[in-house]
Scaffold this active site. Sequence first.
Site, PDB file in Angstrom:
ATOM      1  N   HIS A 167       1.780   4.605  -2.776  1.00  0.00           N
ATOM      2  CA  HIS A 167       1.891   6.044  -2.513  1.00  0.00           C
ATOM      3  C   HIS A 167       3.268   6.563  -2.937  1.00  0.00           C
ATOM      4  O   HIS A 167       3.396   7.614  -3.563  1.00  0.00           O
ATOM      5  CB  HIS A 167       1.729   6.328  -1.006  1.00  0.00           C
ATOM      6  CG  HIS A 167       0.308   6.316  -0.507  1.00  0.00           C
ATOM      7  ND1 HIS A 167      -0.681   7.135  -1.020  1.00  0.00           N
ATOM      8  CD2 HIS A 167      -0.294   5.604   0.487  1.00  0.00           C
ATOM      9  CE1 HIS A 167      -1.815   6.921  -0.368  1.00  0.00           C
ATOM     10  NE2 HIS A 167      -1.609   5.985   0.547  1.00  0.00           N
TER      11      HIS A 167
ATOM     12  N   HIS B 132       0.839  -1.208   0.000  1.00  0.00           N
ATOM     13  CA  HIS B 132       0.000   0.000   0.000  1.00  0.00           C
ATOM     14  C   HIS B 132       0.872   1.256   0.000  1.00  0.00           C
ATOM     15  O   HIS B 132       0.734   2.131  -0.853  1.00  0.00           O
ATOM     16  CB  HIS B 132      -0.917  -0.022   1.232  1.00  0.00           C
ATOM     17  CG  HIS B 132      -1.819   1.162   1.346  1.00  0.00           C
ATOM     18  ND1 HIS B 132      -3.133   1.144   0.937  1.00  0.00           N
ATOM     19  CD2 HIS B 132      -1.607   2.423   1.812  1.00  0.00           C
ATOM     20  CE1 HIS B 132      -3.684   2.331   1.148  1.00  0.00           C
ATOM     21  NE2 HIS B 132      -2.772   3.136   1.686  1.00  0.00           N
ATOM     22  N   GLU B 133       1.798   1.321   0.952  1.00  0.00           N
ATOM     23  CA  GLU B 133       2.648   2.521   1.048  1.00  0.00           C
ATOM     24  C   GLU B 133       3.539   2.644  -0.189  1.00  0.00           C
ATOM     25  O   GLU B 133       3.837   3.754  -0.639  1.00  0.00           O
ATOM     26  CB  GLU B 133       3.481   2.502   2.325  1.00  0.00           C
ATOM     27  CG  GLU B 133       2.674   2.484   3.641  1.00  0.00           C
ATOM     28  CD  GLU B 133       1.612   3.568   3.768  1.00  0.00           C
ATOM     29  OE1 GLU B 133       1.822   4.692   3.249  1.00  0.00           O
ATOM     30  OE2 GLU B 133       0.553   3.298   4.384  1.00  0.00           O
TER      31      GLU B 133
ATOM     32  N   GLU C 183      -4.677   8.002  -2.888  1.00  0.00           N
ATOM     33  CA  GLU C 183      -5.140   6.729  -2.341  1.00  0.00           C
ATOM     34  C   GLU C 183      -5.451   5.728  -3.466  1.00  0.00           C
ATOM     35  O   GLU C 183      -5.362   4.519  -3.261  1.00  0.00           O
ATOM     36  CB  GLU C 183      -6.379   6.998  -1.471  1.00  0.00           C
ATOM     37  CG  GLU C 183      -6.725   5.913  -0.487  1.00  0.00           C
ATOM     38  CD  GLU C 183      -5.665   5.640   0.580  1.00  0.00           C
ATOM     39  OE1 GLU C 183      -4.762   6.476   0.791  1.00  0.00           O
ATOM     40  OE2 GLU C 183      -5.734   4.564   1.185  1.00  0.00           O
TER      41      GLU C 183
HETATM   42 ZN    ZN Z   1      -3.055   5.239   1.939  1.00  0.00          ZN
END
Ligand code: ZN
Length: 497
Positions: free
Chosen positions: A265, A261-262, A291
């Site tokens: 980003h 997830h990170e 996101e």
């Molecule tokens: Zn996030």
Amino acid sequence: MSQIKELIIHFSKLKQLKYINNLLNWDLQVYMPDGSNKGRAELISLVGELVHKKLISNKTETLISEAEQKKDLSLIDAAILREAKREYQKAIKIPTDLVVEIAKNASLGHKAWEKARKKSDFSIFRPYLTKMIDLQKQYADLINIGENRYDSLLDDYEPGATKKWLSSLFNNLAPQLQTILKKLETSGEEPDSSILENVYDAKKQWEFSNSVIEKLGFDFSIGRQDKSVHPFTTAVASEDVRITTRIIENFLPAGLFGTIHECGHALYDMGFMEEIHGTNLADGSSLGIHESQSRMYENFVGRSKEFWKYWYPRLKNLFPENLGDVALNHFYKAINTVKPSLIRVEADEITYSLHIILRFEIESLIFEDLIEVEELPQVWDEKMTELLNITPPNDAKGILQDVHWSGGAFGYFPTYTLGNLYAAQIYNDALTKNPNMPFEFTSGNFNTLLQYLRENVHQYGSIFHPRDLIHKITGEALNPEYFITYLEEKFYPIYRV
Ligand code: ZN
């Protein structure tokens, strides 16, 4: 020097001050002992004050009005001016006293919230929440953008989003998600996810997640990964991007999917075109678009069958004691188990947005003055029952679960669901243009997706408004149907619906 050049430099210096604060924060969360928090909080607040003073100075006003005289600005210069104006005009509406008051209440509120959650007692947090809501109402009334208070708050996180737009989006989305959920729940299939709760050595997990993100395109020559209590991504420059993760030995998905997830980003923050490095455009288009990148990597890629065709044999080699006898299909179903649960951050891809819709509905009531703070726990539980058919046994597992409101982040939650929706629409476009992509994943090649995102999303930073960006990429406005179709096509086969 041309007026626009001076404006660019002025806002680049502001950006550098913000980067300094990011670094102070990163250090605080990654390295520092708790006992040193106070001194660090003072430094962070000093830098914040410098940013605010510089932003509301006469110089900013002069530079903006001079730049506005200039005709035929390039795309980038026009966007720099637009963002500079937007930030300045908001900042001058808010008296410094209110900024300080909000910051003070946020830090007291955070402590009260921690205590309240520990004791599962809403009454400990209630006075701070009441005060924070009052301050946020004042803030929104001063900002005064759009048709109502909530629009002013939303604008800080998702420029252009309105309550009206989100209501219609979410009113349409909720029943569709509930229909899918019902079909899965009544399918008779129950994936066994207990294998994820065996003990997975933390060091091995750490090494595995590093090799995964390296393959996905995380550039370790301009980025690093560390550990922290709450995972996050931050940038100290366009060529200095940092992510953190949290590894739990007896719950494999936390570290693994948190890292992916990170990484999503970080790939965004590492991918801006050079012309906007260091400028006020070196940021995501909005939190929702940001996101979309993290969720695309975490869920659309990281929880796909194709991804695991490549990675599963490698994971199995690392953890033969846990996975030696477990087939790929079993593992794939385990990481895609759907089940209504009380806690948002543990929710699956289908129920997650129902948690967000609940928060959006409650925030709407709060800022329309339609609800009192003491009624919140009860309304929370009622809505939870209505949307997900489960009722929290206590406040810790209900209204006290999220930290956000203690800090005054109202209007922030909807960006999580917008992220899912943007992700589905953008991913669909990427697949239509590159139908071979999933096949490439099976051999550990993730370049086509990264190149697509670099070209269509990352390079632009915040040059484009989120609404214009999604239109530019996919030729249409945000359309939740892509998300619904994605969920149906993924989860119906898993549950044999
Ligand atoms: Zn996030």
